[in-house]
Design a protein around this motif. Structure first.
Motif, PDB file in Angstrom:
ATOM      1  N   PRO A 120       0.847  -1.196   0.000  1.00 42.76           N
ATOM      2  CA  PRO A 120       0.000   0.000   0.000  1.00 42.76           C
ATOM      3  C   PRO A 120       0.884   1.248   0.000  1.00 42.76           C
ATOM      4  O   PRO A 120       1.943   1.270   0.628  1.00 42.76           O
ATOM      5  CB  PRO A 120      -0.776  -0.094   1.315  1.00 42.76           C
ATOM      6  CG  PRO A 120      -0.510  -1.453   1.861  1.00 42.76           C
ATOM      7  CD  PRO A 120       0.736  -1.972   1.222  1.00 42.76           C
ATOM      8  N   VAL A 121       0.467   2.280  -0.711  1.00 46.70           N
ATOM      9  CA  VAL A 121       1.238   3.526  -0.735  1.00 46.70           C
ATOM     10  C   VAL A 121       1.433   4.047   0.679  1.00 46.70           C
ATOM     11  O   VAL A 121       2.496   4.567   1.020  1.00 46.70           O
ATOM     12  CB  VAL A 121       0.538   4.590  -1.612  1.00 46.70           C
ATOM     13  CG1 VAL A 121       1.237   5.930  -1.504  1.00 46.70           C
ATOM     14  CG2 VAL A 121       0.502   4.135  -3.055  1.00 46.70           C
ATOM     15  N   SER A 122       0.438   3.851   1.521  1.00 48.70           N
ATOM     16  CA  SER A 122       0.542   4.318   2.911  1.00 48.70           C
ATOM     17  C   SER A 122       1.730   3.679   3.628  1.00 48.70           C
ATOM     18  O   SER A 122       2.272   4.258   4.564  1.00 48.70           O
ATOM     19  CB  SER A 122      -0.747   4.022   3.668  1.00 48.70           C
ATOM     20  OG  SER A 122      -1.035   2.637   3.635  1.00 48.70           O
ATOM     21  N   GLN A 123       2.138   2.487   3.169  1.00 51.27           N
ATOM     22  CA  GLN A 123       3.276   1.819   3.789  1.00 51.27           C
ATOM     23  C   GLN A 123       4.566   2.605   3.572  1.00 51.27           C
ATOM     24  O   GLN A 123       5.446   2.602   4.416  1.00 51.27           O
ATOM     25  CB  GLN A 123       3.434   0.400   3.257  1.00 51.27           C
ATOM     26  CG  GLN A 123       4.596  -0.331   3.904  1.00 51.27           C
ATOM     27  CD  GLN A 123       4.638  -1.782   3.505  1.00 51.27           C
ATOM     28  OE1 GLN A 123       3.621  -2.457   3.564  1.00 51.27           O
ATOM     29  NE2 GLN A 123       5.790  -2.249   3.091  1.00 51.27           N
ATOM     30  N   TYR A 156       4.916   5.749   3.695  1.00 49.90           N
ATOM     31  CA  TYR A 156       4.971   6.751   4.760  1.00 49.90           C
ATOM     32  C   TYR A 156       5.291   6.108   6.102  1.00 49.90           C
ATOM     33  O   TYR A 156       6.049   6.661   6.901  1.00 49.90           O
ATOM     34  CB  TYR A 156       3.659   7.534   4.812  1.00 49.90           C
ATOM     35  CG  TYR A 156       3.472   8.401   3.598  1.00 49.90           C
ATOM     36  CD1 TYR A 156       4.121   9.632   3.501  1.00 49.90           C
ATOM     37  CD2 TYR A 156       2.683   7.986   2.540  1.00 49.90           C
ATOM     38  CE1 TYR A 156       3.970  10.433   2.379  1.00 49.90           C
ATOM     39  CE2 TYR A 156       2.523   8.788   1.410  1.00 49.90           C
ATOM     40  CZ  TYR A 156       3.176  10.002   1.340  1.00 49.90           C
ATOM     41  OH  TYR A 156       3.032  10.784   0.228  1.00 49.90           O
ATOM     42  N   ALA A 157       4.736   4.924   6.351  1.00 52.69           N
ATOM     43  CA  ALA A 157       5.005   4.232   7.616  1.00 52.69           C
ATOM     44  C   ALA A 157       6.476   3.844   7.718  1.00 52.69           C
ATOM     45  O   ALA A 157       7.115   4.065   8.749  1.00 52.69           O
ATOM     46  CB  ALA A 157       4.112   2.996   7.734  1.00 52.69           C
ATOM     47  N   SER A 168       8.730   6.920   8.243  1.00 52.67           N
ATOM     48  CA  SER A 168       8.720   7.534   9.568  1.00 52.67           C
ATOM     49  C   SER A 168       9.705   6.872  10.525  1.00 52.67           C
ATOM     50  O   SER A 168      10.080   7.461  11.525  1.00 52.67           O
ATOM     51  CB  SER A 168       7.305   7.503  10.157  1.00 52.67           C
ATOM     52  OG  SER A 168       6.928   6.169  10.439  1.00 52.67           O
ATOM     53  N   THR A 195       1.178   3.507  -9.158  1.00 54.48           N
ATOM     54  CA  THR A 195       0.174   2.970  -8.242  1.00 54.48           C
ATOM     55  C   THR A 195      -1.084   2.597  -9.019  1.00 54.48           C
ATOM     56  O   THR A 195      -1.306   3.062 -10.134  1.00 54.48           O
ATOM     57  CB  THR A 195      -0.183   4.009  -7.164  1.00 54.48           C
ATOM     58  OG1 THR A 195      -0.648   5.198  -7.799  1.00 54.48           O
ATOM     59  CG2 THR A 195       1.018   4.334  -6.296  1.00 54.48           C
ATOM     60  N   GLY A 207      -4.719   1.908  -4.486  1.00 52.89           N
ATOM     61  CA  GLY A 207      -3.694   2.469  -3.609  1.00 52.89           C
ATOM     62  C   GLY A 207      -2.496   1.566  -3.374  1.00 52.89           C
ATOM     63  O   GLY A 207      -1.746   1.766  -2.422  1.00 52.89           O
TER      64      GLY A 207
END
Length: 151
Positions: free
Chosen positions: A12-15, A17-18, A21, A51, A55
């Motif tokens: 996931p694209v959100s990964q 960012y995770a 961080s 992508t 997502g």
């Protein structure tokens, strides 16, 4: 020169960012209409990441001339997932994630190539399309029924 890569897991694209961080030296992540660009500030290595509508990261293109083993480790470190490049024998295994995607891809490529084959071999366009479709369809199997999500 560019090199294309495919992930061996769904990411996931959100990964991005995770993972970012938790890095000592954060990545520069820029979302664009084409996907996003991830750049490692320390090495300067950058990838254009494509992508899909759900997502997930579908591929990455190395923006530069580097072809050494550090590219794989850098991309894996950036995303938390192993990758294969376009020269790998495993490339076809990760091209299509579902049977529907496999069929759509085969039809699209066959439509692009059928006219040239028909002209070259003196056969009908329908015959040429079927030959091209079967070749592309067989080239990109769906070997991973439920591709795991990288966590």
């Amino acid at each position: 020169m560019y090199t294309d890569f495919l992930p061996t897991r769904k990411i996931p694209v959100s990964q991005l960012y995770a993972w970012n961080s938790r890095r000592a030296f954060p990545l520069e992540i820029s979302l664009t209409h084409q996907g996003c660009i991830i750049r490692d500030e320390a090495s300067g290595m950058a990838f254009l990441v494509s992508t899909d509508d759900e997502g997930f990261i579908r591929g990455a293109t190395l923006m530069g001339d580097t072809r050494d083993h550090l590219v794989y480790s850098q991309l894996a470190e950036m995303t938390g997932c192993e990758w294969v490049n376009e020269y790998s024998e495993q490339w076809p295994l990760y091209r299509c994630w579902t049977e529907e995607e496999r069929e759509t891809h085969a039809r699209k490529v066959a439509a692009d190539l059928a006219e040239d084959r028909a002209e070259t071999e003196g056969i009908s366009l329908d015959e040429a399309f079927e030959i091209e479709y079967r070749a592309i369809y067989e080239m990109h199997p769906v070997t991973i029924a439920h591709i795991p999500i990288a966590a």
